[in-house]
Scaffold this motif. Structure first.
Motif, PDB file in Angstrom:
ATOM      1  N   SER A 106       0.839  -1.171   0.000  1.00 33.82           N
ATOM      2  CA  SER A 106       0.000   0.000   0.000  1.00 33.82           C
ATOM      3  C   SER A 106       0.887   1.238   0.000  1.00 33.82           C
ATOM      4  N   LEU A 151      -2.300  -3.779  -3.438  1.00 31.26           N
ATOM      5  CA  LEU A 151      -3.719  -3.794  -3.099  1.00 31.26           C
ATOM      6  C   LEU A 151      -4.607  -3.587  -4.316  1.00 31.26           C
ATOM      7  N   ARG A 152      -3.999  -3.411  -5.486  1.00 27.68           N
ATOM      8  CA  ARG A 152      -4.772  -3.152  -6.706  1.00 27.68           C
ATOM      9  C   ARG A 152      -4.412  -4.164  -7.801  1.00 27.68           C
ATOM     10  N   ASP A 191      -6.074  -6.409  -9.106  1.00 27.49           N
ATOM     11  CA  ASP A 191      -7.124  -6.636 -10.093  1.00 27.49           C
ATOM     12  C   ASP A 191      -6.885  -5.817 -11.359  1.00 27.49           C
ATOM     13  N   PRO A 205      -6.708  -3.820   8.313  1.00 30.56           N
ATOM     14  CA  PRO A 205      -7.621  -3.577   7.186  1.00 30.56           C
ATOM     15  C   PRO A 205      -6.958  -3.825   5.839  1.00 30.56           C
ATOM     16  N   ASP A 206      -5.706  -3.399   5.690  1.00 28.32           N
ATOM     17  CA  ASP A 206      -5.021  -3.606   4.417  1.00 28.32           C
ATOM     18  C   ASP A 206      -4.689  -5.074   4.177  1.00 28.32           C
ATOM     19  N   ALA A 261      -6.652  -7.559   4.866  1.00 29.27           N
ATOM     20  CA  ALA A 261      -7.864  -8.119   4.256  1.00 29.27           C
ATOM     21  C   ALA A 261      -7.978  -7.696   2.793  1.00 29.27           C
ATOM     22  N   ARG A 262      -7.660  -6.439   2.507  1.00 29.40           N
ATOM     23  CA  ARG A 262      -7.696  -5.964   1.118  1.00 29.40           C
ATOM     24  C   ARG A 262      -6.666  -6.709   0.270  1.00 29.40           C
ATOM     25  N   TYR A 263      -5.524  -6.980   0.856  1.00 31.26           N
ATOM     26  CA  TYR A 263      -4.464  -7.671   0.133  1.00 31.26           C
ATOM     27  C   TYR A 263      -4.896  -9.091  -0.239  1.00 31.26           C
ATOM     28  N   ASP A 281      -7.915 -10.138  -0.653  1.00 33.69           N
ATOM     29  CA  ASP A 281      -8.900  -9.987  -1.725  1.00 33.69           C
ATOM     30  C   ASP A 281      -8.215  -9.726  -3.066  1.00 33.69           C
ATOM     31  N   ALA A 282      -7.157  -8.902  -3.043  1.00 37.95           N
ATOM     32  CA  ALA A 282      -6.429  -8.602  -4.278  1.00 37.95           C
ATOM     33  C   ALA A 282      -5.779  -9.858  -4.835  1.00 37.95           C
ATOM     34  N   SER A 332      -8.145 -12.048  -6.661  1.00 41.15           N
ATOM     35  CA  SER A 332      -8.543 -11.582  -7.991  1.00 41.15           C
ATOM     36  C   SER A 332      -7.591 -12.035  -9.092  1.00 41.15           C
TER      37      SER A 332
END
Length: 217
Positions: A2, A94-95, A97, A118-119, A121-123, A125-126, A129
């Protein structure tokens, strides 16, 4: 990673010198696990590319991403000099996708442990993808066995299981050590290298628009 400003400054300063983890070769644990790695490979937080280039030399179509320009420039230079067809690009992990691609395998050598909750969890998810159902993530992160002190967050086995509880299956976690440059003035960690966990984690969920993969660990 991030693109947090303090983190960016910290890692830029590390690469302005020579980062302790930039050892000029792949981490030994990834060499040991090489036979388990299949197909197209994504190296998330690739630094100057030694792990990526090791797998590219083994014939894996390899993409490495990092959020800093300098290590990516070094990775591209090494790829040209060694005649290896690895692709390196500047990107926020984190992006993922935005890559618009998917991969059979992914490796993470020292990135997971830098994220806030929080990051983190985003990671995950990334990663979901871009890693195909049935694909595997090979994850090396700081362990809670490493005494408190400088460096990244210490991670427990339970935290790894919790982070990958949905649409992933943690196949194995074992105790290893990071190899670092032998510079006592820059290595405040345990003698022999910081304690780490090495995890093999299988993606079990559905692909976007796809079906649930029948994967069992």
């Amino acid at each position: 990673m991030s693109q947090n400003v303090p983190q960016r400054e910290h890692f830029q300063q590390a690469y302005d010198g020579r980062a302790p983890w930039d050892i000029g070769k792949p981490q030994p644990v990834f060499v040991e696990a090489a036979e388990q790695v299949t197909g197209r490979l994504l190296d998330v937080g690739c630094g100057t590319g030694e792990n990526s280039l090791f797998f590219a030399a083994r014939g894996h179509p390899t993409t490495g991403i990092d959020f800093l320009e300098h290590p990516i420039a070094e990775a591209n230079r090494k790829a040209r000099e060694r005649g290896l067809p690895a692709t390196f690009m500047v990107m926020d992990a984190l992006r993922l996708d935005e890559l618009g691609e998917d991969f059979d395998s992914a490796i993470d050598c020292g990135l997971f442990h830098v994220f806030s909750d929080p990051d983190r969890a985003r990671y995950v998810d990334a990663l979901e993808s871009v890693v195909k159902p049935g694909g595997r993530l090979f994850l090396m992160c700081f362990s809670d066995l490493e005494p408190p002190g400088d460096g990244p967050r210490r991670i427990t086995r339970d935290e790894i299981h919790a982070a990958f509880a949905t649409d992933w299956h943690v196949e194995s976690i074992r105790q290893v050590r990071f190899e670092t440059r032998r510079d006592p003035q820059q290595s405040p960690f345990s003698e022999g290298g910081p304690f780490a966990w090495f995890s093999v984690i299988c993606r079990t969920g559905s692909s976007p628009g796809g079906t649930i993969a029948d994967v069992k660990g």
